[in-house]
Design a protein around this motif. Structure first.
Motif, short mmCIF file in Angstrom:
data_model
loop_
_atom_site.label_atom_id
_atom_site.label_comp_id
_atom_site.label_asym_id
_atom_site.label_seq_id
_atom_site.Cartn_x
_atom_site.Cartn_y
_atom_site.Cartn_z
N ALA A 140 0.81 -1.22 0.00
CA ALA A 140 0.00 0.00 0.00
C ALA A 140 0.84 1.27 0.00
CB ALA A 140 -0.94 -0.01 1.22
N LYS A 141 2.01 1.23 0.64
CA LYS A 141 2.76 2.47 0.89
C LYS A 141 3.96 2.70 -0.04
CE LYS A 141 0.40 3.56 4.69
NZ LYS A 141 -0.42 4.80 4.76
N ILE A 142 4.58 1.64 -0.52
CA ILE A 142 5.81 1.82 -1.29
C ILE A 142 5.49 1.99 -2.77
CG2 ILE A 142 8.00 0.78 -1.98
CD1 ILE A 142 8.16 -0.58 0.65
N ASP A 143 6.09 2.98 -3.37
CA ASP A 143 5.92 3.24 -4.79
C ASP A 143 6.67 2.17 -5.59
OD1 ASP A 143 5.53 4.24 -7.28
OD2 ASP A 143 6.74 6.05 -7.02
N THR A 144 5.92 1.37 -6.34
CA THR A 144 6.54 0.29 -7.12
C THR A 144 7.02 0.77 -8.49
OG1 THR A 144 4.37 -0.38 -7.95
CG2 THR A 144 5.18 -1.50 -5.99
N LEU A 145 6.65 2.00 -8.87
CA LEU A 145 7.07 2.52 -10.16
C LEU A 145 8.55 2.93 -10.11
CD1 LEU A 145 6.40 3.43 -13.03
CD2 LEU A 145 5.78 5.67 -12.09
N ILE A 146 9.34 2.29 -10.94
CA ILE A 146 10.77 2.61 -11.04
C ILE A 146 11.04 3.00 -12.48
CG2 ILE A 146 13.11 1.71 -10.78
CD1 ILE A 146 11.88 -0.29 -8.72
N PHE A 170 20.66 -6.29 -19.90
CA PHE A 170 20.73 -7.62 -19.29
C PHE A 170 20.47 -7.57 -17.79
CE2 PHE A 170 23.05 -11.35 -17.62
CZ PHE A 170 22.44 -12.34 -18.37
N VAL A 171 20.79 -6.46 -17.14
CA VAL A 171 20.66 -6.38 -15.67
C VAL A 171 19.52 -5.45 -15.25
CG1 VAL A 171 23.07 -6.95 -15.22
CG2 VAL A 171 22.41 -4.56 -15.56
N GLU A 172 18.72 -5.01 -16.20
CA GLU A 172 17.66 -4.05 -15.89
C GLU A 172 16.70 -4.56 -14.82
OE1 GLU A 172 14.08 -1.64 -18.22
OE2 GLU A 172 15.80 -2.40 -19.34
N ASN A 173 16.25 -5.80 -14.96
CA ASN A 173 15.32 -6.36 -13.96
C ASN A 173 15.99 -6.52 -12.60
OD1 ASN A 173 13.10 -6.51 -15.65
ND2 ASN A 173 13.60 -8.56 -16.37
N THR A 174 17.27 -6.88 -12.62
CA THR A 174 18.01 -6.99 -11.36
C THR A 174 18.08 -5.65 -10.66
OG1 THR A 174 19.38 -8.78 -12.26
CG2 THR A 174 20.24 -7.62 -10.34
N ILE A 175 18.36 -4.58 -11.42
CA ILE A 175 18.43 -3.24 -10.83
C ILE A 175 17.08 -2.81 -10.31
CG2 ILE A 175 18.84 -0.80 -11.35
CD1 ILE A 175 20.98 -1.71 -13.34
N ARG A 176 16.03 -3.13 -11.07
CA ARG A 176 14.67 -2.79 -10.61
C ARG A 176 14.39 -3.43 -9.25
NH1 ARG A 176 12.42 -3.68 -14.91
NH2 ARG A 176 11.88 -1.59 -15.62
N ASN A 177 14.78 -4.68 -9.08
CA ASN A 177 14.59 -5.36 -7.80
C ASN A 177 15.44 -4.74 -6.70
OD1 ASN A 177 12.73 -7.21 -8.82
ND2 ASN A 177 14.32 -8.66 -9.42
N ILE A 178 16.68 -4.37 -7.03
CA ILE A 178 17.58 -3.75 -6.05
C ILE A 178 16.99 -2.43 -5.55
CG2 ILE A 178 19.82 -2.63 -5.74
CD1 ILE A 178 21.00 -4.73 -7.64
N VAL A 179 16.54 -1.58 -6.49
CA VAL A 179 15.98 -0.27 -6.13
C VAL A 179 14.73 -0.45 -5.27
CG1 VAL A 179 14.91 1.83 -7.04
CG2 VAL A 179 16.96 0.89 -8.14
N PHE A 180 13.88 -1.39 -5.67
CA PHE A 180 12.66 -1.63 -4.89
C PHE A 180 13.01 -2.13 -3.48
CE2 PHE A 180 9.32 -4.49 -3.35
CZ PHE A 180 8.25 -3.60 -3.31
N ASN A 181 13.97 -3.05 -3.37
CA ASN A 181 14.35 -3.57 -2.05
C ASN A 181 14.99 -2.50 -1.17
OD1 ASN A 181 13.42 -6.22 -2.35
ND2 ASN A 181 15.28 -6.86 -3.41
N GLN A 182 15.71 -1.57 -1.80
CA GLN A 182 16.27 -0.45 -1.04
C GLN A 182 15.15 0.42 -0.47
OE1 GLN A 182 18.92 1.46 -3.83
NE2 GLN A 182 20.69 0.27 -3.15
N ARG A 183 14.14 0.67 -1.28
CA ARG A 183 12.98 1.43 -0.81
C ARG A 183 12.28 0.69 0.33
NH1 ARG A 183 9.89 3.23 -6.41
NH2 ARG A 183 11.56 4.54 -7.26
N LYS A 184 12.16 -0.61 0.15
CA LYS A 184 11.47 -1.42 1.17
C LYS A 184 12.23 -1.40 2.49
CE LYS A 184 11.40 -5.98 0.81
NZ LYS A 184 11.05 -7.34 0.35
N LEU A 185 13.55 -1.56 2.44
CA LEU A 185 14.37 -1.54 3.66
C LEU A 185 14.29 -0.18 4.36
CD1 LEU A 185 17.52 -3.51 2.45
CD2 LEU A 185 15.80 -4.29 4.10
#
Length: 283
Positions: free
Chosen positions: A112-118, A244-259
């Motif tokens: 609900a709170k974290i912006d998933t748009l990267i 090649f690493v775009e999806n990996t970076i997307r996950n990293i940025v999202f996890n940083q926001r989550k933490l």
């Protein structure tokens, strides 16, 4: 006793076979273990599918017996496990309950709170600042590949078009994919060595490494022909391309926001509890 039990199960089959069950039917009592009761509504939630009367009797009897054994064994365990061990088990159960509720609540907050748009820019900025962490652990390849029966009447034309590979050639080959046993013609996408070996049958780890960029292979076997070309190649330890690493970076940025969110949330949780006198530490 067995005849009576079978009649009960037969009645259950007749009741559960009706699509429109009344509330009184659903509250039909099936079994009891001490103060634990099994109702027809409990079976109804399982959506058991019966193919025959005998099948319904077997499935229902198995479920009832399994249900009963759990409670009988639980009751026996309460009587026979030492008090010290019971207390340890209760502590584990309480901790597990806390973790389930807390993690479920946090997951709902994150959604609900974290912006998933990267954005593409955020991904690109992260890549530019941290490209050194994306060194390749294995080579990458861009390739195209066709596998088809060697008696194909268009074999010469397919080979010719595969080699020249203009826009018109690609359109032509795309129109013939129904004739191919296997094919991959999008040579703008990077693939790992493992993925290439999995997709291209005639290759192995040794001959793949020996193939030079832009070299075209035509391999003929008993009934199949393979056309293969590496369009581009990046060796191990090179920096991986952004695509090649775009999806990996997307996950990293999202996890940083989550933490970051969870760290702030935990602190706010403590502060709020202290302010509202729900949490105190005694000296």
């Amino acid at each position: 006793m067995k005849i009576t039990y079978a009649i009960i199960l037969l009645n259950l089959f007749l009741i559960t076979s009706c699509e429109d069950l009344s509330n009184s039917s659903k509250n039909y009592l099936i079994a009891r273990v001490d103060n634990n009761y099994l109702y027809l509504s409990d079976l109804d939630k399982l959506n058991l599918k019966f193919t025959s009367i005998s099948d319904s009797i077997i499935q229902t009897q198995n479920y009832i017996n399994t249900w009963a054994k759990k409670y009988i064994l639980y009751d026996r365990s309460l009587q026979n496990i030492e008090e010290y061990d019971k207390n340890k088990l209760n502590d584990l159960i309480r901790q597990y309950e806390l973790d389930l509720y807390n993690n479920s609540y946090k997951s709902s907050l994150i959604k609900a709170k974290i912006d998933t748009l990267i954005t593409k820019k955020q991904i690109s900025d992260y890549y530019q600042s941290n490209s050194f962490i994306f060194k390749l652990k294995e080579p990458l390849y861009k390739y195209r590949y066709i596998e088809f029966p060697k008696n194909n009447i268009d074999r010469n034309e397919i080979t010719k078009r595969f080699i020249s590979y203009s826009h018109q050639d690609k359109y032509f080959l795309d129109s013939l994919t129904f004739q191919f046993s296997n094919s991959f013609l999008n040579d703008s996408i990077w693939f790992s060595k493992k993925a290439v070996l999995k997709n291209v049958k005639f290759l192995n780890s040794k001959n793949l490494l020996s193939i030079k960029k832009s070299e075209i292979f035509e391999v003929e076997e008993t009934i199949q022909v393979y056309l293969f070309k590496i369009e581009n190649y990046l060796p191990k330890n090179e920096i991986a391309p952004l695509s090649f690493v775009e999806n990996t970076i997307r996950n990293i940025v999202f996890n940083q926001r989550k933490l970051k969110f969870l760290k702030n949330f935990d602190q706010e949780l403590i502060n709020d509890a202290i302010q509202n006198k729900k949490f105190e530490i005694y000296n």
